[in-house]
Design a protein around this motif. Structure first.
Motif, PDB file in Angstrom:
ATOM      1  N   ASP A 202      20.416  45.145   6.529  1.00  0.00           N
ATOM      2  CA  ASP A 202      19.277  46.057   6.703  1.00  0.00           C
ATOM      3  C   ASP A 202      19.220  46.972   5.490  1.00  0.00           C
ATOM      4  O   ASP A 202      20.114  46.947   4.638  1.00  0.00           O
ATOM      5  CB  ASP A 202      19.478  46.886   7.985  1.00  0.00           C
ATOM      6  N   ASN A 203      18.188  47.805   5.459  1.00  0.00           N
ATOM      7  CA  ASN A 203      18.045  48.793   4.393  1.00  0.00           C
ATOM      8  C   ASN A 203      18.753  50.071   4.829  1.00  0.00           C
ATOM      9  O   ASN A 203      18.550  50.538   5.950  1.00  0.00           O
ATOM     10  CB  ASN A 203      16.547  49.075   4.183  1.00  0.00           C
ATOM     11  N   TYR A 204      19.560  50.659   3.950  1.00  0.00           N
ATOM     12  CA  TYR A 204      20.281  51.855   4.392  1.00  0.00           C
ATOM     13  C   TYR A 204      19.361  53.039   4.624  1.00  0.00           C
ATOM     14  O   TYR A 204      19.756  54.030   5.205  1.00  0.00           O
ATOM     15  CB  TYR A 204      21.458  52.213   3.484  1.00  0.00           C
TER      16      TYR A 204
ATOM     17  N   GLN B 230      25.100  40.079  -8.208  1.00  0.00           N
ATOM     18  CA  GLN B 230      23.636  39.981  -8.221  1.00  0.00           C
ATOM     19  C   GLN B 230      23.109  39.955  -9.649  1.00  0.00           C
ATOM     20  O   GLN B 230      22.208  39.200  -9.980  1.00  0.00           O
ATOM     21  CB  GLN B 230      23.022  41.176  -7.469  1.00  0.00           C
TER      22      GLN B 230
ATOM     23  N   ASP C 165      24.000  46.045   4.023  1.00  0.00           N
ATOM     24  CA  ASP C 165      23.450  45.560   2.753  1.00  0.00           C
ATOM     25  C   ASP C 165      22.120  44.875   3.012  1.00  0.00           C
ATOM     26  O   ASP C 165      21.964  44.134   3.983  1.00  0.00           O
ATOM     27  CB  ASP C 165      24.409  44.599   2.039  1.00  0.00           C
ATOM     28  N   LEU C 166      21.190  45.137   2.117  1.00  0.00           N
ATOM     29  CA  LEU C 166      19.846  44.597   2.234  1.00  0.00           C
ATOM     30  C   LEU C 166      19.779  43.128   1.833  1.00  0.00           C
ATOM     31  O   LEU C 166      18.878  42.406   2.226  1.00  0.00           O
ATOM     32  CB  LEU C 166      18.960  45.438   1.289  1.00  0.00           C
ATOM     33  N   ASP C 167      20.737  42.706   1.027  1.00  0.00           N
ATOM     34  CA  ASP C 167      20.726  41.343   0.503  1.00  0.00           C
ATOM     35  C   ASP C 167      21.439  40.423   1.492  1.00  0.00           C
ATOM     36  O   ASP C 167      22.652  40.539   1.680  1.00  0.00           O
ATOM     37  CB  ASP C 167      21.448  41.344  -0.857  1.00  0.00           C
TER      38      ASP C 167
ATOM     39  N   ASN D  54      14.681  55.396  -1.436  1.00  0.00           N
ATOM     40  CA  ASN D  54      15.743  55.093  -0.470  1.00  0.00           C
ATOM     41  C   ASN D  54      16.807  56.197  -0.450  1.00  0.00           C
ATOM     42  O   ASN D  54      17.300  56.578   0.610  1.00  0.00           O
ATOM     43  CB  ASN D  54      16.431  53.764  -0.819  1.00  0.00           C
TER      44      ASN D  54
ATOM     45  N   ASP E  81      27.259  53.180  -2.105  1.00  0.00           N
ATOM     46  CA  ASP E  81      27.575  52.578  -3.405  1.00  0.00           C
ATOM     47  C   ASP E  81      26.262  51.978  -3.900  1.00  0.00           C
ATOM     48  O   ASP E  81      25.868  50.906  -3.463  1.00  0.00           O
ATOM     49  CB  ASP E  81      28.649  51.497  -3.179  1.00  0.00           C
ATOM     50  N   LEU E  82      25.580  52.716  -4.762  1.00  0.00           N
ATOM     51  CA  LEU E  82      24.168  52.411  -5.045  1.00  0.00           C
ATOM     52  C   LEU E  82      23.982  51.299  -6.071  1.00  0.00           C
ATOM     53  O   LEU E  82      24.922  50.882  -6.749  1.00  0.00           O
ATOM     54  CB  LEU E  82      23.470  53.680  -5.545  1.00  0.00           C
ATOM     55  N   GLY E  83      22.747  50.855  -6.162  1.00  0.00           N
ATOM     56  CA  GLY E  83      22.374  49.915  -7.221  1.00  0.00           C
ATOM     57  C   GLY E  83      22.613  48.466  -6.845  1.00  0.00           C
ATOM     58  O   GLY E  83      22.439  48.074  -5.702  1.00  0.00           O
ATOM     59  N   LEU E  84      22.998  47.680  -7.829  1.00  0.00           N
ATOM     60  CA  LEU E  84      23.220  46.257  -7.563  1.00  0.00           C
ATOM     61  C   LEU E  84      24.635  45.869  -7.965  1.00  0.00           C
ATOM     62  O   LEU E  84      25.295  46.604  -8.692  1.00  0.00           O
ATOM     63  CB  LEU E  84      22.173  45.391  -8.258  1.00  0.00           C
ATOM     64  N   SER E  85      25.077  44.750  -7.429  1.00  0.00           N
ATOM     65  CA  SER E  85      26.457  44.329  -7.698  1.00  0.00           C
ATOM     66  C   SER E  85      26.494  43.427  -8.930  1.00  0.00           C
ATOM     67  O   SER E  85      25.469  42.883  -9.343  1.00  0.00           O
ATOM     68  CB  SER E  85      27.009  43.568  -6.496  1.00  0.00           C
TER      69      SER E  85
ATOM     70  N   TYR F 115      15.951  42.817  -3.443  1.00  0.00           N
ATOM     71  CA  TYR F 115      17.287  42.567  -2.885  1.00  0.00           C
ATOM     72  C   TYR F 115      17.188  41.578  -1.735  1.00  0.00           C
ATOM     73  O   TYR F 115      18.087  40.783  -1.513  1.00  0.00           O
ATOM     74  CB  TYR F 115      17.934  43.868  -2.405  1.00  0.00           C
TER      75      TYR F 115
END
Ligand SMILES: C[S@@+](CC[C@H](N)C(=O)[O-])C[C@H]1O[C@@H](n2cnc3c(N)ncnc32)[C@H](O)[C@@H]1O
Length: 265
Positions: free
Chosen positions: A36-38, A70, A17-19, A185, A63-67, A90
């Motif tokens: 890290d960034n996928y 977030q 996860d980038l965050d 991405n 699992d794309l996008g944001l949670s 992120y």
């Protein structure tokens, strides 16, 4: 949790996860968490396999996008219900442009393209025009409140306050996708994920946006139509949430799951 259960006792789950705020230290010997960034999937895998901690990859789940966390988090600017600065990165310590910086520097055509392509916003052009006019009048659009007010102003009488959704929803989504180069991405990670899978391994992608789903569908279709295809499509049509799941979790309504299998290495 379910994946961790199923890979017991020796399997490894790598969570990327980038965050940084969603990456905690893990005491589970089966779980490796990486901030890290996928889009760097191949390098992340290479580093881990050099450390001899993992073998070949059986499955990749994107699992794309944001949670929802977030989206609900205050002061990151992801949602029109938020308040404060329009950041939307992120990883806030990265040197990417924030949403506020994009609004301040992109020209009208570029803003239009973002709102249209990433947000499917019907009033993309008048909104882009208004942003540029505000800038020229010396008014920076740096906060959630300022952007919501601007978009609601453009909508004016077109806007019927029937739904709970603000007319700014699409503009917020579009800016988030632009700030984080989310479509770029996806384009970058898909070939890497397929390359890393072992024969018989599977790649599953959950997307929440029709633009994302189009990229995934087209990429899978093109790969599966090569002379010697490396993949076979498992889901002819995307899997969507059942009526019950949609009711329990409204965000699942826009989710689409597509799965492919690697045929050979
Ligand atoms: C839908 S959520 C995943 C939720 C997670 N599967 C769960 O069940 O808790 C998407 C996550 O992807 C992360 N993300 C978005 N773009 C990313 C990227 N390019 N690289 C790594 N993580 C990214 C976001 O920070 C967010 O936490």
């Amino acid at each position: 949790m379910e994946i961790l259960e199923r890979i017991k006792p020796d399997g490894k789950l790598i969570g990327i996860d980038l965050d940084p705020s969603v990456i905690q230290t893990s005491s589970n010997k089966n779980l490796i968490l990486v901030n890290d960034n996928y889009r760097n999937l191949k390098n992340i895998y290479k580093k881990l396999s050099d450390d001899k901690r993992i073998g070949k990859i059986d499955g990749v789940l994107l699992d794309l996008g944001l949670s929802s966390d977030q989206l609900g988090a205050r002061s990151r600017g992801f949602s029109f219900q938020d308040s404060g600065t329009l950041d939307m990165r992120y990883n806030a310590s990265s040197d990417q442009m924030t949403a506020a910086e994009i609004l301040q520097s992109y020209n009208q055509k570029e803003l239009f393209r973002i709102f249209k392509e990433y947000g499917e916003e019907p009033l993309a052009w008048p909104i882009a025009k208004k942003i540029v006019a505000e800038r020229e009048a010396g008014n920076k659009i740096e906060t959630v409140e300022a952007l919501v007010q601007l978009v609601e102003g453009v909508y004016g009488r077109h806007y019927r306050a029937k739904s709970k959704k603000s007319p700014a929803t699409k503009v917020f989504q579009a800016l988030r996708i632009a700030v984080n180069d989310e479509f770029g991405n996806i384009h970058t990670v898909l070939p890497q994920a397929i390359e890393l899978l072992k024969s018989g391994g599977r790649l599953a992608v959950i997307s929440f946006h029709s633009g994302e789903d189009r990229i995934i569908k087209n990429y899978f279709r093109d790969e599966s139509k090569q002379d010697k295809p490396r993949i076979k499509i498992i889901t002819k049509k995307p899997i969507v949430a059942t009526e019950q799941e949609s009711q329990e979790n409204p965000r699942s309504r826009s989710a689409k799951l597509r799965v492919i299998e690697k045929t050979f290495n």
